[in-house]
Design an enzyme around this catalytic site. Structure first.
Site, PDB file in Angstrom:
ATOM      1  N   HIS A 131      -7.109  13.523  22.070  1.00 26.25           N
ATOM      2  CA  HIS A 131      -5.867  13.316  22.650  1.00 26.25           C
ATOM      3  C   HIS A 131      -5.109  12.587  21.225  1.00 26.25           C
ATOM      4  O   HIS A 131      -5.493  12.367  20.435  1.00 26.25           O
ATOM      5  CB  HIS A 131      -5.928  12.304  23.711  1.00 26.25           C
ATOM      6  CG  HIS A 131      -6.668  10.907  23.448  1.00 26.25           C
ATOM      7  ND1 HIS A 131      -7.839  10.681  23.906  1.00 26.25           N
ATOM      8  CD2 HIS A 131      -6.128   9.843  22.722  1.00 26.25           C
ATOM      9  CE1 HIS A 131      -8.274   9.357  23.507  1.00 26.25           C
ATOM     10  NE2 HIS A 131      -7.102   8.848  22.965  1.00 26.25           N
TER      11      HIS A 131
HETATM   12  C1  T46 Z   1      -8.433   6.232  22.218  1.00 25.42           C
HETATM   13  C2  T46 Z   1      -9.789   6.402  21.619  1.00 25.42           C
HETATM   14  C3  T46 Z   1      -9.725   5.727  20.190  1.00 25.42           C
HETATM   15  C4  T46 Z   1      -8.713   2.111  30.841  1.00 25.42           C
HETATM   16  O1  T46 Z   1      -8.493   2.140  32.205  1.00 25.42           O
HETATM   17  N1  T46 Z   1      -8.244   1.366  30.092  1.00 25.42           N
HETATM   18  C5  T46 Z   1      -8.125   1.222  29.055  1.00 25.42           C
HETATM   19  O2  T46 Z   1      -7.542   0.423  28.104  1.00 25.42           O
HETATM   20  C6  T46 Z   1      -8.927   2.502  27.971  1.00 25.42           C
HETATM   21  C7  T46 Z   1      -8.859   2.604  26.673  1.00 25.42           C
HETATM   22  C8  T46 Z   1      -9.312   3.515  28.992  1.00 25.42           C
HETATM   23  N2  T46 Z   1      -9.152   3.281  30.211  1.00 25.42           N
HETATM   24  C9  T46 Z   1      -9.985   4.400  31.137  1.00 25.42           C
HETATM   25  C10 T46 Z   1      -9.332   6.009  30.951  1.00 25.42           C
HETATM   26  C11 T46 Z   1     -10.597   6.591  31.389  1.00 25.42           C
HETATM   27  O3  T46 Z   1     -10.583   6.574  32.768  1.00 25.42           O
HETATM   28  O4  T46 Z   1     -11.207   4.538  30.521  1.00 25.42           O
HETATM   29  C12 T46 Z   1     -11.665   6.073  30.770  1.00 25.42           C
HETATM   30  C13 T46 Z   1     -12.151   6.469  29.514  1.00 25.42           C
HETATM   31  O5  T46 Z   1     -10.927   6.776  28.761  1.00 25.42           O
HETATM   32  P1  T46 Z   1     -10.978   7.956  27.602  1.00 25.42           P
HETATM   33  O6  T46 Z   1     -11.755   8.958  28.187  1.00 25.42           O
HETATM   34  O7  T46 Z   1      -9.524   8.053  27.204  1.00 25.42           O
HETATM   35  O8  T46 Z   1     -12.082   7.390  26.505  1.00 25.42           O
HETATM   36  P2  T46 Z   1     -12.063   7.897  24.889  1.00 25.42           P
HETATM   37  O9  T46 Z   1     -13.000   7.333  24.215  1.00 25.42           O
HETATM   38  O10 T46 Z   1     -11.783   9.432  24.857  1.00 25.42           O
HETATM   39  O11 T46 Z   1     -10.741   7.387  24.058  1.00 25.42           O
HETATM   40  C14 T46 Z   1     -10.548   6.007  24.119  1.00 25.42           C
HETATM   41  C15 T46 Z   1      -9.277   5.445  24.297  1.00 25.42           C
HETATM   42  O12 T46 Z   1      -9.070   5.740  25.712  1.00 25.42           O
HETATM   43  C16 T46 Z   1      -8.106   6.316  23.710  1.00 25.42           C
HETATM   44  O13 T46 Z   1      -6.891   5.587  23.846  1.00 25.42           O
HETATM   45  O14 T46 Z   1      -7.378   6.116  21.488  1.00 25.42           O
HETATM   46  O15 T46 Z   1     -10.785   5.764  22.551  1.00 25.42           O
END
Ligand code: T46
Length: 132
Positions: free
Chosen positions: A49
């Site tokens: 993303h």
């Molecule tokens: C990024 C990379 C480096 C929250 O509720 N609060 C938060 O502050 C974050 C970061 C995530 N979430 C929730 C949203 C999703 O339901 O945690 C779940 C997993 O998030 P995501 O699939 O986006 O995780 P990654 O590891 O793909 O990405 C993360 C960060 O979300 C993103 O901002 O830049 O790490």
């Protein structure tokens, strides 16, 4: 010029290793949120993303990952494996995290609170939004 902007932070060594980062010296934005990722699986890459407005700096404080970063024109692969060397993930930079070594810990400093509307998770939409 390369896409990867590394952020070097001080390392203090006495009977342990201590690292610190301050705004604005190393972190160019006031930090509104931190989060960390642990126990990620090697074969389950993450990210895929870009953020519309959030700027971030990511540190691999333990272990090792491969990151793919992409501004819509150029794509680069970088290895992160040092607590003292983070990478800037400015807004509108597509990023992916691959090949998590066991026990890797990623620490992320973010300029904005969490907002699901700030994410662009579709690559074509990202290219359109970045006028590529
Ligand atoms: C990024 C990379 C480096 C929250 O509720 N609060 C938060 O502050 C974050 C970061 C995530 N979430 C929730 C949203 C999703 O339901 O945690 C779940 C997993 O998030 P995501 O699939 O986006 O995780 P990654 O590891 O793909 O990405 C993360 C960060 O979300 C993103 O901002 O830049 O790490």
């Amino acid at each position: 010029m390369g896409l990867a902007k590394f952020i070097e932070i001080p390392e203090i060594v006495d009977d342990c290793y201590l690292y610190f980062a301050e705004n604005p010296t190393q972190i160019h934005f006031p930090v509104k949120r931190i989060y960390f990722i642990t126990r990620a699986k090697k074969d389950l890459p993450r990210g895929f993303h870009a953020h519309k407005k959030t700027d971030q700096v990511l540190f691999c404080i333990q272990g090792k990952i491969k990151m793919v970063i992409d501004d819509g024109n150029k794509k680069e692969e970088v290895i992160l494996d040092s607590p003292s060397k983070g990478i800037a993930l400015p807004r509108m930079l597509w990023h992916e995290m691959h090949d998590f070594e066991e026990n890797t810990i990623l620490l992320v400093l973010a300029s904005m609170k969490f907002d699901p509307k700030d994410y662009i998770r579709d690559y074509d939409e990202f290219l359109k939004a970045s006028n590529k």
